[in-house]
Design a protein around this motif. Structure first.
Motif, PDB file in Angstrom:
ATOM      1  N   SER A   9      19.891 -30.803   9.656  1.00  0.00           N
ATOM      2  CA  SER A   9      20.402 -32.169   9.700  1.00  0.00           C
ATOM      3  C   SER A   9      20.562 -32.627  11.142  1.00  0.00           C
ATOM      4  CB  SER A   9      21.763 -32.227   8.989  1.00  0.00           C
ATOM      5  OG  SER A   9      22.387 -33.462   9.258  1.00  0.00           O
ATOM      6  N   ASN A  10      20.190 -33.894  11.380  1.00  0.00           N
ATOM      7  CA  ASN A  10      20.308 -34.450  12.727  1.00  0.00           C
ATOM      8  C   ASN A  10      21.660 -35.094  12.969  1.00  0.00           C
ATOM      9  OD1 ASN A  10      17.658 -33.755  13.507  1.00  0.00           O
ATOM     10  ND2 ASN A  10      16.845 -35.507  12.363  1.00  0.00           N
ATOM     11  N   THR A  11      22.562 -35.026  11.966  1.00  0.00           N
ATOM     12  CA  THR A  11      23.860 -35.679  12.110  1.00  0.00           C
ATOM     13  C   THR A  11      24.679 -35.034  13.212  1.00  0.00           C
ATOM     14  OG1 THR A  11      23.822 -36.131   9.736  1.00  0.00           O
ATOM     15  CG2 THR A  11      25.921 -36.398  10.872  1.00  0.00           C
ATOM     16  N   PHE A  12      24.610 -33.729  13.329  1.00  0.00           N
ATOM     17  CA  PHE A  12      25.377 -32.989  14.328  1.00  0.00           C
ATOM     18  C   PHE A  12      24.443 -32.069  15.115  1.00  0.00           C
ATOM     19  CE2 PHE A  12      28.498 -34.225  11.227  1.00  0.00           C
ATOM     20  CZ  PHE A  12      29.648 -34.468  11.965  1.00  0.00           C
ATOM     21  N   ASP A  14      22.950 -28.730  16.657  1.00  0.00           N
ATOM     22  CA  ASP A  14      22.876 -27.393  16.081  1.00  0.00           C
ATOM     23  C   ASP A  14      23.566 -26.395  17.010  1.00  0.00           C
ATOM     24  OD1 ASP A  14      22.267 -25.240  14.516  1.00  0.00           O
ATOM     25  OD2 ASP A  14      20.187 -25.084  15.185  1.00  0.00           O
ATOM     26  N   ARG A  18      28.498 -24.784  14.341  1.00  0.00           N
ATOM     27  CA  ARG A  18      27.931 -25.406  13.142  1.00  0.00           C
ATOM     28  C   ARG A  18      27.115 -24.392  12.349  1.00  0.00           C
ATOM     29  NH1 ARG A  18      26.062 -29.772  10.417  1.00  0.00           N
ATOM     30  NH2 ARG A  18      23.857 -29.847   9.875  1.00  0.00           N
ATOM     31  N   ASP A  60      28.985 -32.638   8.462  1.00  0.00           N
ATOM     32  CA  ASP A  60      29.120 -33.961   7.860  1.00  0.00           C
ATOM     33  C   ASP A  60      30.012 -33.841   6.617  1.00  0.00           C
ATOM     34  OD1 ASP A  60      27.581 -33.222   5.578  1.00  0.00           O
ATOM     35  OD2 ASP A  60      25.719 -33.847   6.534  1.00  0.00           O
ATOM     36  N   GLU A  61      30.283 -34.953   5.962  1.00  0.00           N
ATOM     37  CA  GLU A  61      31.267 -34.939   4.873  1.00  0.00           C
ATOM     38  C   GLU A  61      30.884 -33.992   3.738  1.00  0.00           C
ATOM     39  OE1 GLU A  61      32.527 -38.623   3.287  1.00  0.00           O
ATOM     40  OE2 GLU A  61      33.508 -39.285   5.143  1.00  0.00           O
ATOM     41  N   ASP A  62      29.639 -34.058   3.286  1.00  0.00           N
ATOM     42  CA  ASP A  62      29.238 -33.200   2.170  1.00  0.00           C
ATOM     43  C   ASP A  62      29.292 -31.725   2.556  1.00  0.00           C
ATOM     44  OD1 ASP A  62      28.867 -35.360   0.526  1.00  0.00           O
ATOM     45  OD2 ASP A  62      26.708 -35.486   0.841  1.00  0.00           O
ATOM     46  N   GLU A  63      28.873 -31.421   3.773  1.00  0.00           N
ATOM     47  CA  GLU A  63      28.955 -30.037   4.246  1.00  0.00           C
ATOM     48  C   GLU A  63      30.402 -29.581   4.361  1.00  0.00           C
ATOM     49  OE1 GLU A  63      24.916 -30.325   7.045  1.00  0.00           O
ATOM     50  OE2 GLU A  63      26.917 -30.676   7.882  1.00  0.00           O
ATOM     51  N   HIS A  64      31.261 -30.500   4.816  1.00  0.00           N
ATOM     52  CA  HIS A  64      32.683 -30.194   4.967  1.00  0.00           C
ATOM     53  C   HIS A  64      33.310 -29.903   3.606  1.00  0.00           C
ATOM     54  CE1 HIS A  64      36.353 -31.296   7.707  1.00  0.00           C
ATOM     55  NE2 HIS A  64      36.534 -30.177   7.057  1.00  0.00           N
TER      56      HIS A  64
END
Length: 244
Positions: A9-12, A14, A18, A60-64
């Motif tokens: 994911s490019n949201t955060f 690497d 993470r 991100d939210e779903d990963e959290h």
């Protein structure tokens, strides 16, 4: 909760943090498909634990939510401090569904602990109990931490004044009483855990709240032929100064 999160994911960025958290989630998601618990946590908990309160910086939210989901499944309740993290924790708890009823190794989260902190299980909410808030959750965690601090039953009974002081919070006592009465035959099974007797001892400080709990333990123990539970209950009743 069965698919591993996309580590690309490019949201955060690497980062090592993470990647560590996502490796934990992926390992547990894979283990859950086999009805097991993963092996990544035992080897890496000392690295993961300091990141629990900072997970939002790396996920991100779903990963959290997935991260919280598997922590709960392993009986590690995240010490959330913000409304945003609490909302994610509620999503994670809701996502457990019927896993909690399957017990170890699928889910190690104790039934009564979960019901107390979150106000219900997958089937029903505690009667007339307000929706959980960050404040009620933190208050519950504080009492649970105290209940879990005891090493033996005499230690609980020796702290009657502390439990009397705690019983001034009648909302807490009511939530504990409703927790103890929630679920068919679950209480008798749960009383193998020392901390749950601290819950019972709190309720015994308020007679009108105590009577339904006393009655349930006696009735369930009688039906199961469990003399030991009744004897233990009588000791706690005596320590609380209640009439038998």
């Amino acid at each position: 909760m069965t698919n591993s999160p996309d580590i690309l994911s490019n949201t955060f960025p690497d980062t090592p943090q993470r990647r560590l958290l996502l490796d934990f989630v992926a390992d547990e998601a894979d283990a859950l498909q086999r009805g097991e618990q993963g092996g990544f946590w035992p080897d890496n908990h000392h690295l993961i634990s300091p990141l629990i309160g900072k997970a939002g910086k790396f996920l991100d939210e779903d990963e959290h939510v997935a991260f919280f989901h598997h922590l709960l499944r392993l009986d590690h309740c995240p010490p959330v401090k913000t409304e945003e993290d609490f909302a994610l924790l509620l999503r994670a708890y809701d996502g457990l569904g019927d896993l909690m009823s399957r017990g170890y190794p699928v889910c190690s989260l104790p039934f009564h602990l979960a019901v107390f902190l979150f106000g219900g299980d997958a089937l029903a909410r505690l009667p007339a109990e307000p929706e959980p808030t960050l404040a009620s959750f933190q208050s519950g965690v504080s009492f649970l931490r105290y209940a879990r601090s005891f090493a033996h039953m005499p230690g609980i009974m020796s702290k009657r004044q502390k439990f009397i002081d705690l019983s001034a919070d009648r909302a807490l006592v009511a939530r504990v009483r409703k927790t103890l009465l929630h679920g068919h035959q679950q209480l008798l099974d749960g009383l193998g855990r020392l901390w749950l007797w601290a819950f019972v001892f709190l309720v015994l400080q308020v007679e009108e709240e105590a009577q339904p709990v006393i009655r349930k333990i006696r009735e369930d123990a009688a039906a199961a032929g469990d003399v030991k539970r009744v004897e233990t209950l009588e000791r706690f009743i005596a320590a609380a100064g209640l009439a038998r």
